[in-house]
Design a protein around this motif. Structure first.
Motif, mmCIF file in Angstrom:
data_model
loop_
_atom_site.group_PDB
_atom_site.id
_atom_site.type_symbol
_atom_site.label_atom_id
_atom_site.label_comp_id
_atom_site.label_asym_id
_atom_site.label_seq_id
_atom_site.Cartn_x
_atom_site.Cartn_y
_atom_site.Cartn_z
ATOM 1 N N LEU A 1 0.841 -1.185 0.000
ATOM 2 C CA LEU A 1 0.000 0.000 0.000
ATOM 3 C C LEU A 1 0.883 1.245 0.000
ATOM 4 O O LEU A 1 2.085 1.163 0.280
ATOM 5 C CB LEU A 1 -0.907 0.001 1.234
ATOM 6 N N TRP A 2 0.297 2.400 -0.265
ATOM 7 C CA TRP A 2 1.084 3.616 -0.412
ATOM 8 C C TRP A 2 1.852 3.987 0.840
ATOM 9 O O TRP A 2 2.910 4.614 0.775
ATOM 10 C CB TRP A 2 0.171 4.778 -0.826
ATOM 11 N N TRP A 3 1.332 3.589 1.993
ATOM 12 C CA TRP A 3 1.973 3.990 3.252
ATOM 13 C C TRP A 3 3.016 2.993 3.747
ATOM 14 O O TRP A 3 3.679 3.242 4.770
ATOM 15 C CB TRP A 3 0.925 4.222 4.340
ATOM 16 N N ALA A 4 3.200 1.886 3.073
ATOM 17 C CA ALA A 4 4.093 0.835 3.574
ATOM 18 C C ALA A 4 5.541 1.322 3.698
ATOM 19 O O ALA A 4 6.174 1.149 4.746
ATOM 20 C CB ALA A 4 4.014 -0.391 2.678
ATOM 21 N N VAL A 5 6.076 1.930 2.645
ATOM 22 C CA VAL A 5 7.476 2.372 2.689
ATOM 23 C C VAL A 5 7.690 3.471 3.724
ATOM 24 O O VAL A 5 8.645 3.399 4.517
ATOM 25 C CB VAL A 5 7.953 2.807 1.292
ATOM 26 N N PRO A 6 6.841 4.526 3.793
ATOM 27 C CA PRO A 6 7.028 5.509 4.865
ATOM 28 C C PRO A 6 6.981 4.897 6.262
ATOM 29 O O PRO A 6 7.756 5.288 7.145
ATOM 30 C CB PRO A 6 5.865 6.490 4.651
ATOM 31 N N VAL A 7 6.081 3.941 6.474
ATOM 32 C CA VAL A 7 5.996 3.297 7.789
ATOM 33 C C VAL A 7 7.259 2.490 8.074
ATOM 34 O O VAL A 7 7.778 2.490 9.201
ATOM 35 C CB VAL A 7 4.737 2.411 7.887
ATOM 36 N N LEU A 8 7.792 1.808 7.068
ATOM 37 C CA LEU A 8 9.027 1.046 7.260
ATOM 38 C C LEU A 8 10.195 1.968 7.599
ATOM 39 O O LEU A 8 11.045 1.630 8.435
ATOM 40 C CB LEU A 8 9.342 0.229 6.006
ATOM 41 N N ILE A 9 10.235 3.139 6.977
ATOM 42 C CA ILE A 9 11.291 4.109 7.299
ATOM 43 C C ILE A 9 11.130 4.612 8.730
ATOM 44 O O ILE A 9 12.107 4.709 9.491
ATOM 45 C CB ILE A 9 11.286 5.266 6.293
ATOM 46 N N LEU A 10 9.895 4.921 9.119
ATOM 47 C CA LEU A 10 9.642 5.344 10.497
ATOM 48 C C LEU A 10 10.002 4.234 11.491
ATOM 49 O O LEU A 10 10.557 4.511 12.568
ATOM 50 C CB LEU A 10 8.175 5.742 10.666
#
Length: 244
Positions: free
Chosen positions: A135-144
């Motif tokens: 989903l679109w938020w997966a990569v930002p969440v992984l970075i966080l």
């Protein structure tokens, strides 16, 4: 008082994680099938509903950082000026970034070789660094999540723990060993290879802090390592990671 305080902080944070990791490893070793055929998954989905899953991820990241705030609060009382005590101020941004990148290279390349060797020997579970939906938020969440891991581990296991143990007049070797064993212990859910690799990393990071009094380069290094692992696994073909 400092000894009791240290045990309480660890019990609310990574000491607790170490106990759960030991129990998880025991469960894997006593389950049907060898350790190498079992899975250790990080950054897993918490709900089949995408926005509820995102909410759980963000809430979990925020609450995971509360022990860091507690440690900083306690260091502000003794010895005071926690930003300088931990070395997380912005007096040397260029130097901190450069040394963090260097530490990431120093740890990351041999670490890959160690993970490969552990996989061949069957002393690690199969590692899945990221198991979020596409989903679109997966990569930002992984970075966080990578930043959260780095801040939590380096502040607690290096900055706070090393500072307190030195105040308690522990010898240098015992301080390095305690920090390294703790770091290795809460990775035991991945297997024995992960324990060894992270314990070696723990010795290097604790020694670096004792020499420089700077945690920020360690946070940079740890963040880079986790971002590469989490985001790389999420975006690159799965066949590239069969060796894990």
């Amino acid at each position: 008082m400092l000894g009791t305080e240290t045990l309480l902080v660890l019990g609310l944070s990574l000491g607790q994680s170490a106990v759960y990791a030991i129990v998880s490893l025991a469960a894997k070793l006593t389950a049907a099938g060898p350790l190498s055929k079992q899975t250790a998954a990080l950054n897993t989905s918490q709900s089949p509903r995408p926005y509820l899953d995102l909410t759980y991820q963000l809430v979990g990241i925020c609450f995971a950082l509360l022990p860091v705030l507690l440690a900083v609060h306690l260091l502000a009382r003794d010895p005071g000026e926690p930003a300088r005590t931990l070395g997380v101020d912005l007096r040397r941004p260029g130097s901190d970034l450069a040394r963090g990148a260097g530490l990431a290279a120093l740890i990351g390349l041999p670490g890959l070789a160690l993970f490969w060797a552990a996989a061949q020997l069957g002393v690690n579970a199969t590692l899945v660094p990221a198991a979020l939906p596409h989903l679109w938020w997966a990569v930002p969440v992984l970075i966080l999540a990578a930043v959260q891991n780095a801040v939590l581990e380096e502040v607690i296991v290096v900055g706070y723990l090393v500072t307190r143990l030195r105040q308690l007049r522990w010898r240098l070797g015992a301080v390095l060993a305690a920090s390294a064993v703790l770091r290795g212990s809460y990775h035991l859910y991945q297997g024995f290879g992960a324990f060894l690799g992270n314990a070696v990393m723990g010795v290097i990071f604790a020694f670096f802090f004792l020499r420089t009094r700077r945690v920020l380069p360690l946070i940079v290094a740890h963040t880079l390592l986790d971002v590469v692992a989490f985001v790389g696994y999420a975006l690159l073909p799965r066949a590239w990671f069969d060796w894990l």
